[in-house]
Motif scaffolding. Sequence first.
Motif, PDB file in Angstrom:
ATOM      1  N   GLN A 186     -15.320  -2.893  11.506  1.00 29.17           N
ATOM      2  CA  GLN A 186     -15.519  -1.619  10.826  1.00 29.17           C
ATOM      3  C   GLN A 186     -14.234  -0.803  10.744  1.00 29.17           C
ATOM      4  OE1 GLN A 186     -17.815   1.521  12.742  1.00 29.17           O
ATOM      5  NE2 GLN A 186     -18.323   0.046  14.329  1.00 29.17           N
ATOM      6  N   THR A 242     -16.795  -0.859   6.003  1.00 27.77           N
ATOM      7  CA  THR A 242     -15.499  -1.348   5.524  1.00 27.77           C
ATOM      8  C   THR A 242     -15.327  -0.869   4.088  1.00 27.77           C
ATOM      9  OG1 THR A 242     -16.587  -3.436   4.978  1.00 27.77           O
ATOM     10  CG2 THR A 242     -15.324  -3.365   7.032  1.00 27.77           C
ATOM     11  N   SER A 246     -23.595  -5.944   6.366  1.00 32.66           N
ATOM     12  CA  SER A 246     -22.469  -5.031   6.128  1.00 32.66           C
ATOM     13  C   SER A 246     -22.944  -3.759   5.425  1.00 32.66           C
ATOM     14  CB  SER A 246     -21.400  -5.734   5.288  1.00 32.66           C
ATOM     15  OG  SER A 246     -20.919  -6.879   5.944  1.00 32.66           O
ATOM     16  N   ILE A 275     -20.872   0.196   3.438  1.00 33.04           N
ATOM     17  CA  ILE A 275     -19.538  -0.156   2.960  1.00 33.04           C
ATOM     18  C   ILE A 275     -19.323   0.539   1.617  1.00 33.04           C
ATOM     19  CG2 ILE A 275     -19.642  -2.423   4.084  1.00 33.04           C
ATOM     20  CD1 ILE A 275     -19.515  -2.410   0.354  1.00 33.04           C
ATOM     21  N   HIS A 327     -16.519  -8.288   2.486  1.00 31.46           N
ATOM     22  CA  HIS A 327     -16.935  -7.229   3.411  1.00 31.46           C
ATOM     23  C   HIS A 327     -17.799  -7.893   4.487  1.00 31.46           C
ATOM     24  CE1 HIS A 327     -15.669  -3.485   1.326  1.00 31.46           C
ATOM     25  NE2 HIS A 327     -15.658  -4.275   0.257  1.00 31.46           N
ATOM     26  N   ASN A 328     -17.151  -8.293   5.562  1.00 34.66           N
ATOM     27  CA  ASN A 328     -17.849  -9.033   6.613  1.00 34.66           C
ATOM     28  C   ASN A 328     -18.435  -8.135   7.684  1.00 34.66           C
ATOM     29  OD1 ASN A 328     -17.000 -11.362   5.292  1.00 34.66           O
ATOM     30  ND2 ASN A 328     -15.103 -11.477   6.493  1.00 34.66           N
ATOM     31  N   ALA A 329     -18.146  -6.831   7.601  1.00 34.98           N
ATOM     32  CA  ALA A 329     -18.605  -5.914   8.638  1.00 34.98           C
ATOM     33  C   ALA A 329     -19.031  -4.598   8.005  1.00 34.98           C
ATOM     34  CB  ALA A 329     -17.487  -5.676   9.655  1.00 34.98           C
ATOM     35  N   PRO A 330     -19.904  -3.854   8.698  1.00 36.16           N
ATOM     36  CA  PRO A 330     -20.295  -2.544   8.170  1.00 36.16           C
ATOM     37  C   PRO A 330     -19.112  -1.578   8.160  1.00 36.16           C
ATOM     38  CG  PRO A 330     -21.524  -3.085  10.200  1.00 36.16           C
ATOM     39  CD  PRO A 330     -20.561  -4.188   9.957  1.00 36.16           C
TER      40      PRO A 330
END
Lengths: 250, 452
Positions: B279, B310, B338, B341, B305-308
């Motif tokens: 993040q 972002t 994710s 984002i 976007h592999n994570a929240p």
Amino acid sequence: MLEVKDLHVTVEGKEILKGLSLTINPGEVHAIMGPNGAGKSTLSAVIAGKDGYEVTSGTITFEGKDVLEMDIEERACAGLLLGFQYPVEIPGVKNIYLLKAALNAQRAARGEDEMPAPEFMKLVREKIKFMKMDSSFLQRAVNEGFSGGEKKRNEILQMLLLQPKLAMLDEIDSGLDIDAMKVVADGVNSLRDANRAILMVTHYQRLLDHIVPDVVHVLVDGRIVKTGGKDLALELESRGYEWVLEESAA
Amino acid sequence: MSDEQTFLDALSARGTRRGAEPTWIAARRQAGAARFEALGFPTRRDEAFKYTDVRAIARGDFTLAQDAQDLTPLSPATAAALTLPLEALRLTFVDGIFAPELSDLAALPSGVSVEPLSQALADNHEAVGGALGRLAGVDFSPFTALNTSFAEEGAVIRLAPGTVVEAPILVQFLSRANATPLMSHPRVLIEAGARSQATVIEHQVGEEEAANFSNLVSEVMLERGAILTHYKLQEASLKDLHVSSLHIDQGRDSRFTSFNLNLGGSLVRNDIVAELNAQGAEANYYGLFFAQGRQHVDNHTLVNHNAPHTFSNENYKGILGDRAHGVFNGKVIVRRESQKIEAHQSNANLLLSDRAEIDTKPELEIYADDVKCSHGATTGQLDEEAIFALRARGIDEETARGLLTLAFAGEVMEQVSLDAVAERVERTVAGKLPERFNLAGLVEVAAALDEE
């Protein structure tokens, strides 16, 4: 200086100017008035060379040269400059770019060298101050996000810098409040001299209180139907255009 | 003989001349070669190369500069003229070979190391081997596989945690005019420690008559809070062939900003892939491609976007004249987990001729439901009203068009904070136009005004 003879112009097949003749001498300020749709803006657009106007007959000469044979930029370099009624926004082109490019193009056309940057900056600063504009305008994109009044000031700023022989101002007063009108009028009046002429196209007499014309023309239905002195404008203001039409028809 | 075989033969010829290498390197070369052989050069039937025909590369017969018998030296004066005029830490490669005499690392501050790959390998090859190839494996594309099989030289840039490097780090790839066409497969590795900060410029430029093939792979790893600005200034000759891929791995709160500026090359393909893995990670992609004649420029970008929490933001401008062909493919993938984002993408293109062509394709794959995403693509011509307005001030038509073209590019260029790069682009875009008027002079006046 400018000689328009029996000019006929059609736009998309419709005849707008129907035999317009006009002579402007150096030192004179002319005003063309008339009702909406009479062809006022068409005349200055044709002289400037805008696309979409077909000259079917007649001539336009400027200092003896055939204007209709000249490219748009040649006309401007020859000293024929049009101040737009609706100045176009040019995103990404800074005002300073436009001024420098235009000035140097005109100098090059006269066989002069580019103006050195410091001299240019000095000149620009002087003119921008005269037009009561903030120098931040120079770094902004041409007319982008400018108010109506700022756009018109910007047109006059260009005139002050480029010093045309014949300045054509198309409805330069539209959208101006009284303070902006004064600034614009001061700018235009500063251009008045014995070697220069000014052609104003306007709908309202109001502008002519500030920029007093030598000659007033009434344009109705594609023709100049009456020409007089500055008093004619006042008469038009109080009596409207109907009487001129009746008088010319008689 | 197949197109691939020409390259594989060059690889084995090189293998016999190259000295012994650590086993992991030899193994990777083999894996790269095998993968390349299996994949073959991409064709237009491959989705990723639908609009880009790479036969000019596949059918070429290129020699590695290391193996070339007929090398024409690049004069120091030429090299100096090609070099960006800015204070920088500089590494220079001429057709893939390190040129120490054209490099300058004297002002290297502590906490940062900038080395040619060969040097980094010689010093501690295991330290390189851990990171190299982690982001750009042999599966990404046949060109990455090819690069992996050939790569011997390039740049390794390491920033210790907290290191802030003021001067930009310039990695320049010079391409020379040579009787035999040359190829190079450089590799760039950037490891930015936590909270470190730097600007890296990859500059492709060469002699006007150069007709070489370069195949660059760059990997960038940003630890927590690292900030990296990456410029690619591609000014290759109009006969050069250039393929590159740039892979970025982003940790928490890191920020990556890419300027992908393409002005040259006859056939160009760039891939950029950012992995936003934690993040707060943010990727900004700014791009400009300016192509004339029969130039072909293809930009493929991807943000994962592999994570929240972002963020990604992309703005690409294409300017295409004559019969030039541009491709923009911008992909954003948002995983199911994710959430929160933001991803924004915009591509605007300006066609200067009826025969110029653009293929623009935004691809958004969004599996999360609480996101802010936008995308837009436009293609247009110069505003004729604006051209009239400029001409009505005395500016000739060619110059008016040049000014407006410059203005279109200007929207991305305003984000460029390195003047030397901005000026190079502005002058190239304006200078390629008919020279009735010195457009470049305008840049100077605006600069002079700023200085007062």
